[in-house]
Design a protein around this motif. Structure first.
Motif, short mmCIF file in Angstrom:
data_model
loop_
_atom_site.label_atom_id
_atom_site.label_comp_id
_atom_site.label_asym_id
_atom_site.label_seq_id
_atom_site.Cartn_x
_atom_site.Cartn_y
_atom_site.Cartn_z
N ILE A 135 0.84 -1.20 0.00
CA ILE A 135 0.00 0.00 0.00
C ILE A 135 0.88 1.25 0.00
O ILE A 135 1.83 1.37 0.77
N VAL A 136 0.53 2.18 -0.88
CA VAL A 136 1.16 3.50 -0.93
C VAL A 136 0.07 4.53 -0.68
O VAL A 136 -1.00 4.48 -1.30
N THR A 137 0.31 5.47 0.22
CA THR A 137 -0.70 6.49 0.51
C THR A 137 -0.04 7.80 0.88
O THR A 137 1.19 7.89 1.00
N PRO A 157 -5.36 13.34 6.98
CA PRO A 157 -6.14 12.54 7.94
C PRO A 157 -7.05 11.53 7.27
O PRO A 157 -7.18 10.40 7.74
N GLU A 158 -7.70 11.92 6.14
CA GLU A 158 -8.61 10.98 5.48
C GLU A 158 -7.85 9.79 4.91
O GLU A 158 -8.40 8.69 4.80
N ALA A 159 -6.57 10.02 4.53
CA ALA A 159 -5.76 8.92 4.02
C ALA A 159 -5.41 7.93 5.13
O ALA A 159 -5.37 6.72 4.91
N VAL A 160 -5.16 8.45 6.33
CA VAL A 160 -4.85 7.59 7.47
C VAL A 160 -6.05 6.70 7.81
O VAL A 160 -5.92 5.50 8.07
N ASP A 183 5.82 4.06 2.93
CA ASP A 183 5.53 5.43 3.31
C ASP A 183 6.65 6.40 2.97
O ASP A 183 6.67 7.54 3.42
N ASP A 184 7.61 5.96 2.17
CA ASP A 184 8.72 6.83 1.78
C ASP A 184 8.34 7.59 0.53
O ASP A 184 7.92 7.00 -0.47
#
Length: 320
Positions: free
Chosen positions: A7-9, A14-17, A38-39
């Protein structure tokens, strides 16, 4: 054998978390192992060692799931380009042209993924070679959407020469030149007045930006052609090349940028079989029914144009 999803986000939203937590739970409940990336890669133009390090574990994944908008999908594309791992985009942004699913359909997207109920579509990329003055070897890069040569100084134009297949085509002062794929035709090139190209069109699009010239129209170039953009020695401004709005390199006067169709397409996981026309209408909220047709329907109680066609207007029948 355990199936794996990376997963890449966009971790700063906040909505992505919230979406990330839900996606991890849904995927694990469906039997997937989940890894997070998360990089913010954005490797230096041509720095393939950084790219290799960031891709660790990608090849072992069935799909890279992207939670975010088109910018996040372009970031994830840096991980999968050159591999056979497809991207599955879940839109958390505004337009999300590259995304396959919307936020509210996350559960359904995971279920389709678990069932293997998706297709893989290949999208053309462009390969970019930059020849800098005094350097014997070119710097190599790529783009999914576009490679844009722009002026480095806001108050000055950049002088460029455009060529195709080793033949000069035109030269002019401008703000820049966009070379785009069909996928990128709905991005920067579109905002600059270029045409929309369907994804299966095998071509490269060239769109000048605010050119001071009589002949500076968008061009659609064949799939085996090479487009060159030279920053002329007389240019008042140096340039900068940006690929997909993320990877950049400075272009002093005398630099040459070569763009051609890439040999390794990018793979996208598709859940919908709807044609590109439907996606275009949906994402851009296009008025399929024009205001004249809407007015006719209101005036004649919802009857179709087949009926309204023979109704006299203020100047008699339409045939007149």
């Amino acid at each position: 054998m355990t199936r794996r999803v990376l997963i890449v986000t966009h971790g700063g939203r906040p909505e992505a978390v919230v979406a990330l937590r839900e996606a991890v739970q849904e995927l694990e409940d469906a039997g997937f192992s989940v890894a997070l990336h998360d990089d913010d890669l954005a490797e230096t133009f041509g720095d393939h060692m950084a790219l290799t390090r960031a891709r660790e574990g990608v090849a072992q994944s069935e799909v890279v799931m992207v939670l975010g908008g088109d910018g996040t999908i372009l970031r994830a594309a840096e991980l999968t380009h050159g591999t056979r791992v497809p991207l599955l985009g879940v839109n958390l942004g505004h337009v999300g042209f590259l995304a396959e699913s919307e936020r509210e359909d996350l559960h359904g997207a995971v279920a389709r993924l678990a069932a293997g109920d998706y297709e893989v579509e290949e999208r053309t990329v462009i390969d970019v070679r930059v020849h800098l003055p005094g350097q014997p070897e070119p710097v190599v890069g790529w783009a999914l959407n576009e490679a844009t040569v722009e002026k480095a100084e806001r108050e000055r134009m950049i002088e460029v020469a455009i060529g195709v297949d080793g033949r000069g085509l035109s030269s002019f002062g401008c703000d820049g030149v966009v070379t785009a794929t069909p996928t990128g035709s709905t991005a920067h090139a579109f905002s600059a007045g270029g045409p929309v190209m369907w994804p299966e069109v095998d071509a490269v699009l060239v769109v000048p930006l605010a050119a001071h010239a009589l002949f500076a129209r968008p061009l659609v170039v064949g799939p085996r052609s090479t487009v060159t953009v030279d920053v002329l020695a007389r240019s008042a401004s140096s340039g900068v090349l940006t690929c997909d709005g993320r990877r950049r390199i400075d272009l002093p006067a005398g630099s040459r940028v070569e763009v051609r169709r890439g040999a390794s397409p990018l793979r996208l996981a598709r859940l919908s079989t709807a044609p590109f026309t439907d996606r275009l209408v949906s994402k851009f909220s296009l008025p399929v029914v024009g205001w004249r047709e809407s007015a006719d329907r209101r005036a004649w109680g919802g009857r179709t144009d087949a009926v309204a066609e023979n109704v006299p207007g203020p100047h008699g029948n339409r045939e007149e």
